[in-house]
Design a protein around this motif. Structure first.
Motif, PDB file in Angstrom:
ATOM      1  N   ALA A  56       0.821  -1.208   0.000  1.00  0.00           N
ATOM      2  CA  ALA A  56       0.000   0.000   0.000  1.00  0.00           C
ATOM      3  C   ALA A  56       0.860   1.264   0.000  1.00  0.00           C
ATOM      4  N   HIS A  57       2.036   1.177   0.625  1.00  0.00           N
ATOM      5  CA  HIS A  57       2.957   2.318   0.660  1.00  0.00           C
ATOM      6  C   HIS A  57       3.929   2.316  -0.527  1.00  0.00           C
ATOM      7  N   LYS A  58       3.691   1.417  -1.495  1.00  0.00           N
ATOM      8  CA  LYS A  58       4.540   1.309  -2.683  1.00  0.00           C
ATOM      9  C   LYS A  58       5.975   0.930  -2.324  1.00  0.00           C
ATOM     10  N   MET A  59       6.142   0.171  -1.269  1.00  0.00           N
ATOM     11  CA  MET A  59       7.472  -0.285  -0.845  1.00  0.00           C
ATOM     12  C   MET A  59       7.724  -1.686  -1.394  1.00  0.00           C
ATOM     13  N   PRO A  60       8.782  -1.878  -2.164  1.00  0.00           N
ATOM     14  CA  PRO A  60       9.092  -3.221  -2.665  1.00  0.00           C
ATOM     15  C   PRO A  60       9.301  -4.202  -1.510  1.00  0.00           C
ATOM     16  N   CYS A  61       8.801  -5.422  -1.691  1.00  0.00           N
ATOM     17  CA  CYS A  61       8.915  -6.436  -0.647  1.00  0.00           C
ATOM     18  C   CYS A  61       8.940  -7.807  -1.308  1.00  0.00           C
ATOM     19  N   ALA A  62       9.051  -8.851  -0.487  1.00  0.00           N
ATOM     20  CA  ALA A  62       9.133 -10.202  -1.040  1.00  0.00           C
ATOM     21  C   ALA A  62       8.678 -11.215  -0.002  1.00  0.00           C
ATOM     22  N   VAL A  63       8.238 -12.370  -0.496  1.00  0.00           N
ATOM     23  CA  VAL A  63       7.808 -13.480   0.357  1.00  0.00           C
ATOM     24  C   VAL A  63       8.511 -14.742  -0.097  1.00  0.00           C
ATOM     25  N   VAL A  64       9.046 -15.490   0.865  1.00  0.00           N
ATOM     26  CA  VAL A  64       9.557 -16.834   0.601  1.00  0.00           C
ATOM     27  C   VAL A  64       8.818 -17.785   1.536  1.00  0.00           C
ATOM     28  N   GLN A  65       8.123 -18.761   0.963  1.00  0.00           N
ATOM     29  CA  GLN A  65       7.413 -19.752   1.772  1.00  0.00           C
ATOM     30  C   GLN A  65       8.255 -21.022   1.853  1.00  0.00           C
ATOM     31  N   PHE A  66       8.615 -21.374   3.080  1.00  0.00           N
ATOM     32  CA  PHE A  66       9.525 -22.492   3.299  1.00  0.00           C
ATOM     33  C   PHE A  66       8.829 -23.846   3.341  1.00  0.00           C
ATOM     34  N   ILE A  67       7.567 -23.892   3.722  1.00  0.00           N
ATOM     35  CA  ILE A  67       6.883 -25.169   3.896  1.00  0.00           C
ATOM     36  C   ILE A  67       5.672 -25.274   2.975  1.00  0.00           C
ATOM     37  N   LYS A  68       4.806 -24.283   3.023  1.00  0.00           N
ATOM     38  CA  LYS A  68       3.577 -24.334   2.234  1.00  0.00           C
ATOM     39  C   LYS A  68       3.918 -24.394   0.750  1.00  0.00           C
ATOM     40  N   GLY A  69       3.115 -25.127   0.016  1.00  0.00           N
ATOM     41  CA  GLY A  69       3.398 -25.216  -1.406  1.00  0.00           C
ATOM     42  C   GLY A  69       2.458 -26.143  -2.130  1.00  0.00           C
ATOM     43  N   GLY A  70       1.760 -26.990  -1.396  1.00  0.00           N
ATOM     44  CA  GLY A  70       0.910 -27.976  -2.034  1.00  0.00           C
ATOM     45  C   GLY A  70      -0.469 -27.467  -2.398  1.00  0.00           C
ATOM     46  N   MET A  71      -0.769 -26.196  -2.049  1.00  0.00           N
ATOM     47  CA  MET A  71      -2.105 -25.682  -2.317  1.00  0.00           C
ATOM     48  C   MET A  71      -2.032 -24.189  -2.620  1.00  0.00           C
ATOM     49  N   ASN A  72      -3.034 -23.716  -3.341  1.00  0.00           N
ATOM     50  CA  ASN A  72      -3.131 -22.285  -3.596  1.00  0.00           C
ATOM     51  C   ASN A  72      -3.618 -21.572  -2.343  1.00  0.00           C
ATOM     52  N   THR A  73      -3.149 -20.350  -2.153  1.00  0.00           N
ATOM     53  CA  THR A  73      -3.624 -19.540  -1.034  1.00  0.00           C
ATOM     54  C   THR A  73      -4.093 -18.194  -1.564  1.00  0.00           C
ATOM     55  N   GLY A  74      -5.027 -17.585  -0.827  1.00  0.00           N
ATOM     56  CA  GLY A  74      -5.544 -16.283  -1.236  1.00  0.00           C
ATOM     57  C   GLY A  74      -4.463 -15.227  -1.311  1.00  0.00           C
ATOM     58  N   GLU A  75      -3.535 -15.257  -0.335  1.00  0.00           N
ATOM     59  CA  GLU A  75      -2.472 -14.249  -0.311  1.00  0.00           C
ATOM     60  C   GLU A  75      -1.609 -14.326  -1.562  1.00  0.00           C
ATOM     61  N   ARG A  76      -1.186 -15.527  -1.896  1.00  0.00           N
ATOM     62  CA  ARG A  76      -0.318 -15.679  -3.065  1.00  0.00           C
ATOM     63  C   ARG A  76      -1.041 -15.285  -4.345  1.00  0.00           C
ATOM     64  N   ASP A  77      -2.278 -15.751  -4.503  1.00  0.00           N
ATOM     65  CA  ASP A  77      -3.032 -15.424  -5.713  1.00  0.00           C
ATOM     66  C   ASP A  77      -3.213 -13.912  -5.853  1.00  0.00           C
TER      67      ASP A  77
END
Length: 202
Positions: A56-77
């Motif tokens: 929202a503040h236009k600040m670049p960021c990133a996510v690395v998920q270490f465990i989750k991966g077998g299903m779609n999530t709302g956040e990722r989509d």
């Protein structure tokens, strides 16, 4: 009644003056190491709230998920479909350990996720990097906690926030963190036979 309002207003004015005095001493700004841990729900959800604030503040960021991966999530989509230019999203895990049942593969994937995390953190144009469920990888010794701690202390850019989520945060990381929140479990619908639901769990 008027006397009650007057007493309340006087009390709040004193409280505000005391609060303003405290706030005037808080002048430092720095990149934080933030840990969300505990048995209660909401660790990743809270961390994603911070990611969305950065977006929202236009600040670049990133996510690395270490465990989750077998299903779609709302956040990722939502992030990948709408905010990919501001937030890189890397799902590196292949699911929870009881699902993969392959320790050597889990270690390999956790090491790859940590390598990607380091690459993202080193780019000081990013304001925040979320290491989702890294505490789980550390709990199962997929990663060396001393290496993670020492690397963060030596290499995290001064203004970059790093958020680490997952149960059973290691003491070595809690010790160096600036902000630690433990989610306490009071009630959970899973115990009453209610399955994970879209919009609540994922």
């Amino acid at each position: 009644m008027t006397e009650d309002f007057d007493r309340h207003n006087t009390k709040m004015a004193k409280k505000k003056a005391a609060r303003d005095k405290i706030m005037a001493t808080k002048t430092e700004e720095k990149g934080l190491i933030i840990i969300h841990t505990g048995k209660g729900k909401g660790k990743s959800s809270s961390a994603f709230g911070m990611i969305f604030r950065c977006i929202a503040h236009k600040m670049p960021c990133a996510v690395v998920q270490f465990i989750k991966g077998g299903m779609n999530t709302g956040e990722r989509d939502l992030i990948e479909q709408n905010f990919g230019e501001l937030c890189e999203f890397h799902t590196m895990g292949e699911g929870f350990t009881w699902e993969t049942q392959d320790r050597s593969r889990d270690i390999e994937m956790a090491q790859a996720a940590w390598a990607k995390a380091k690459e993202l953190i080193l780019d000081d144009s990013r304001r925040m990097v979320l290491l989702d469920e890294i505490n789980i990888a550390l709990r199962y010794d997929y990663l060396d906690v001393a290496e993670v701690r020492d690397w963060l202390l030596a290499n995290k850019p001064p203004m970059t926030h790093v958020v680490l989520t997952g149960r059973n945060a290691r003491d070595e990381l809690i010790e160096i963190a600036d902000l630690v929140t433990e989610m306490e479990l009071v009630k959970h619908p899973f115990r009453s036979g209610v399955k994970a639901q879209a919009g609540v769990e994922f």
